[in-house]
Motif scaffolding. Structure first.
Motif, PDB file in Angstrom:
ATOM      1  N   THR A 151      -6.796 -11.161  13.250  1.00 38.34           N
ATOM      2  CA  THR A 151      -5.716 -11.767  14.011  1.00 38.34           C
ATOM      3  C   THR A 151      -6.118 -13.211  14.293  1.00 38.34           C
ATOM      4  O   THR A 151      -7.237 -13.478  14.722  1.00 38.34           O
ATOM      5  N   ILE A 152      -5.199 -14.143  14.017  1.00 33.16           N
ATOM      6  CA  ILE A 152      -5.509 -15.552  14.200  1.00 33.16           C
ATOM      7  C   ILE A 152      -4.859 -16.059  15.479  1.00 33.16           C
ATOM      8  O   ILE A 152      -3.662 -15.847  15.706  1.00 33.16           O
ATOM      9  N   VAL A 153      -5.663 -16.716  16.289  1.00 28.69           N
ATOM     10  CA  VAL A 153      -5.158 -17.425  17.456  1.00 28.69           C
ATOM     11  C   VAL A 153      -5.412 -18.904  17.195  1.00 28.69           C
ATOM     12  O   VAL A 153      -6.559 -19.344  17.146  1.00 28.69           O
ATOM     13  N   ALA A 154      -4.324 -19.634  16.992  1.00 30.58           N
ATOM     14  CA  ALA A 154      -4.399 -21.060  16.647  1.00 30.58           C
ATOM     15  C   ALA A 154      -3.761 -21.865  17.771  1.00 30.58           C
ATOM     16  O   ALA A 154      -2.576 -22.234  17.698  1.00 30.58           O
ATOM     17  N   PRO A 155      -4.509 -22.153  18.831  1.00 32.15           N
ATOM     18  CA  PRO A 155      -3.927 -22.831  20.003  1.00 32.15           C
ATOM     19  C   PRO A 155      -3.423 -24.234  19.660  1.00 32.15           C
ATOM     20  O   PRO A 155      -3.990 -24.939  18.829  1.00 32.15           O
ATOM     21  N   VAL A 156      -2.363 -24.613  20.352  1.00 32.27           N
ATOM     22  CA  VAL A 156      -1.753 -25.930  20.165  1.00 32.27           C
ATOM     23  C   VAL A 156      -1.959 -26.736  21.440  1.00 32.27           C
ATOM     24  O   VAL A 156      -1.471 -26.350  22.509  1.00 32.27           O
ATOM     25  N   GLY A 157      -2.689 -27.828  21.334  1.00 34.48           N
ATOM     26  CA  GLY A 157      -2.939 -28.673  22.496  1.00 34.48           C
ATOM     27  C   GLY A 157      -1.821 -29.676  22.710  1.00 34.48           C
ATOM     28  O   GLY A 157      -1.441 -30.401  21.784  1.00 34.48           O
ATOM     29  N   LEU A 158      -1.280 -29.701  23.927  1.00 36.30           N
ATOM     30  CA  LEU A 158      -0.184 -30.614  24.263  1.00 36.30           C
ATOM     31  C   LEU A 158      -0.475 -31.303  25.594  1.00 36.30           C
ATOM     32  O   LEU A 158      -0.973 -30.668  26.528  1.00 36.30           O
ATOM     33  N   PRO A 159      -0.154 -32.591  25.709  1.00 38.83           N
ATOM     34  CA  PRO A 159      -0.305 -33.263  26.999  1.00 38.83           C
ATOM     35  C   PRO A 159       0.828 -32.840  27.939  1.00 38.83           C
ATOM     36  O   PRO A 159       1.814 -32.250  27.496  1.00 38.83           O
ATOM     37  N   PRO A 160       0.702 -33.126  29.216  1.00 39.15           N
ATOM     38  CA  PRO A 160       1.776 -32.773  30.157  1.00 39.15           C
ATOM     39  C   PRO A 160       3.074 -33.499  29.808  1.00 39.15           C
ATOM     40  O   PRO A 160       3.075 -34.551  29.169  1.00 39.15           O
ATOM     41  N   TRP A 161       4.181 -32.913  30.269  1.00 42.20           N
ATOM     42  CA  TRP A 161       5.490 -33.549  30.120  1.00 42.20           C
ATOM     43  C   TRP A 161       5.502 -34.864  30.897  1.00 42.20           C
ATOM     44  O   TRP A 161       4.878 -34.948  31.950  1.00 42.20           O
ATOM     45  N   PRO A 162       6.123 -35.962  30.414  1.00 38.86           N
ATOM     46  CA  PRO A 162       7.036 -36.019  29.267  1.00 38.86           C
ATOM     47  C   PRO A 162       6.357 -36.335  27.926  1.00 38.86           C
ATOM     48  O   PRO A 162       7.031 -36.380  26.906  1.00 38.86           O
ATOM     49  N   LEU A 163       5.029 -36.571  27.923  1.00 40.43           N
ATOM     50  CA  LEU A 163       4.377 -36.915  26.664  1.00 40.43           C
ATOM     51  C   LEU A 163       4.521 -35.818  25.622  1.00 40.43           C
ATOM     52  O   LEU A 163       4.609 -36.083  24.425  1.00 40.43           O
ATOM     53  N   SER A 164       4.547 -34.566  26.078  1.00 37.97           N
ATOM     54  CA  SER A 164       4.625 -33.450  25.129  1.00 37.97           C
ATOM     55  C   SER A 164       5.943 -33.402  24.369  1.00 37.97           C
ATOM     56  O   SER A 164       6.042 -32.717  23.349  1.00 37.97           O
ATOM     57  N   GLY A 165       6.933 -34.125  24.846  1.00 36.55           N
ATOM     58  CA  GLY A 165       8.222 -34.135  24.158  1.00 36.55           C
ATOM     59  C   GLY A 165       8.442 -35.384  23.332  1.00 36.55           C
ATOM     60  O   GLY A 165       9.558 -35.618  22.847  1.00 36.55           O
ATOM     61  N   ALA A 166       7.396 -36.177  23.161  1.00 36.36           N
ATOM     62  CA  ALA A 166       7.547 -37.447  22.451  1.00 36.36           C
ATOM     63  C   ALA A 166       6.651 -37.490  21.220  1.00 36.36           C
ATOM     64  O   ALA A 166       5.640 -36.789  21.125  1.00 36.36           O
ATOM     65  N   GLY A 167       7.018 -38.347  20.279  1.00 38.10           N
ATOM     66  CA  GLY A 167       6.203 -38.589  19.099  1.00 38.10           C
ATOM     67  C   GLY A 167       5.892 -37.321  18.320  1.00 38.10           C
ATOM     68  O   GLY A 167       6.718 -36.414  18.194  1.00 38.10           O
ATOM     69  N   HIS A 168       4.654 -37.251  17.802  1.00 39.83           N
ATOM     70  CA  HIS A 168       4.283 -36.097  16.977  1.00 39.83           C
ATOM     71  C   HIS A 168       4.131 -34.829  17.805  1.00 39.83           C
ATOM     72  O   HIS A 168       4.139 -33.724  17.260  1.00 39.83           O
ATOM     73  N   TYR A 169       4.003 -34.979  19.139  1.00 43.90           N
ATOM     74  CA  TYR A 169       3.889 -33.796  19.987  1.00 43.90           C
ATOM     75  C   TYR A 169       5.185 -32.978  19.994  1.00 43.90           C
ATOM     76  O   TYR A 169       5.170 -31.773  20.235  1.00 43.90           O
TER      77      TYR A 169
END
Length: 379
Positions: free
Chosen positions: A38-56
């Motif tokens: 079983t693969i767990v591939a976590p995705v790192g995201l900065p807090p909002w609103p950065l997480s909704g911008a650019g490549h995030y």
């Protein structure tokens, strides 16, 4: 044996080339009889609103769970705090993974990258009462293992993991130099898919290819300057990254725009034909573990010119290419020598005869089984 593969370095729809070698290793492991993965591939995201911008934005919309090329992949989110040099990545990863791992059954955690996966895996292994293996590949040791913000976490994980893997003997030496226990570190080299990476008919030419992210560590500027000094030689660079503008400016300043091309991110499935068509693959890395690009080029019968970084000396024999100092002059000399006096293709491919995903998977399965058995005896 039920294996939980933990990897922040794993491809997804927005980054199909990202960690493709981890995906390939995991697919091979899953094909070993008696192994469930079983693969767990976590995705790192900065807090909002950065997480909704650019490549995030593309990362934020990935499915939480999907079947990726036949593998069951979970993609939980964890919070990354900008401008902290990764200091809090591990804590965020542990918090995010607990609720998911509570629902899964596994006998061992296989962390396929050292940071932040390794420290988080050690903490979670203790929580769930299972052994932990961590694999070191390159930048995870050379960058995170030496950064003031994260070095202590990397070292502690290395000392507390049940087993450790290194992609080359040179990487093993680097881990020992940091203070990790030598007796727990095994060398586990990468594999190669020979159905895809193999020699093809090559028309005569003076073509050089470089494969790697456009980042300073890969040294593409060195190769560009080297090719600029070799009349009639062309260079194609497959990769994308923050150095694109600087490299574009360098190409223009040297007046070699007709001979040097930045290809951008080339799909991994398209790489074999591009590599096999080249006469030389050149990569002037300042550090490496044992680069997959080296192995792929050699499997295609394309000799390499590389720096003495990492496991280069373990792989690049005189029959496979040249090891050169990280200067334009040294690279120009080595590339020119290979173009003037080409190496026999058979000898180039023979240098990676021992590399294969079946071998890689069998070794990994044996390593993990050994950890599980030893852990049970201690419990």
């Amino acid at each position: 044996m039920r294996v939980l593969t933990l990897s922040t370095l794993f491809p997804d729809a927005s980054r199909p080339n990202f960690g493709v070698f981890v995906e390939r290793q995991t697919r091979a492991l899953a094909a070993v009889p008696g192994v469930e993965v079983t693969i767990v591939a976590p995705v790192g995201l900065p807090p909002w609103p950065l997480s909704g911008a650019g490549h995030y934005r593309a990362l934020a919309t990935l499915p939480r769970r999907e079947t990726w090329r036949g593998l069951d992949v979970h993609r939980p989110r964890f919070t990354t705090i900008p401008a902290t040099q990764g200091r809090w990545h591990v804590a965020g990863l542990i918090r995010a993974l607990g609720p998911l791992l509570d629902t899964l059954d596994f006998d061992v955690i296989d962390a396929s990258f050292f940071f932040p996966d390794g420290p988080a895996a050690v903490a979670l292994g203790r929580r769930y009462g299972v052994p932990v293996s961590i694999k070191a590949r390159g930048a995870d040791i050379h960058l995170w293992g030496r950064s003031p913000a994260t070095a202590a976490q990397v070292l502690a994980a290395g000392r507390n993991a049940d087993g450790l893997l290194a992609v080359s003997a040179a990487m093993r030496d680097d881990m020992i130099a940091l203070g990790m226990p030598a007796q727990r570190i095994a060398v586990h080299r990468t594999g190669i898919d020979r159905d895809r990476f193999h020699p093809r008919e090559r028309t005569p030419g003076r073509r050089v290819i470089a494969v790697g992210a456009l980042i300073p560590r890969k040294g593409h500027d060195v190769v560009i300057r080297a090719v600029a000094a070799l009349p009639g030689v062309t260079l194609k660079i497959a990769g994308e990254g923050p150095e694109r503008a600087a490299l574009t400016a360098l190409i223009a300043a040297l007046g070699v725009g007709d001979r040097v091309r930045l290809l951008g991110a080339v799909p991994h499935d398209d790489l074999p034909k591009r590599i096999a068509a080249a006469d030389v693959m050149a990569l002037a890395s300042s550090s490496e573990g044992l680069a997959n690009a080296w192995v792929e080029a050699l499997a295609c019968g394309t000799p390499v010119v590389v720096t003495p970084a990492g496991g280069a000396a373990e792989l690049v024999t005189p029959a496979a290419g040249r090891i050169a100092a990280r200067t334009p002059a040294a690279f120009a000399e080595a590339i020119g020598a290979l173009l003037t006096d080409p190496l026999p293709v058979a000898g180039v491919t023979e240098s990676v005869a021992a590399f294969g995903w079946d071998t890689n998977a069998a070794q990994l399965a044996a390593h993990l089984r050994g950890l599980v058995e030893a852990f049970r005896l201690r419990s």
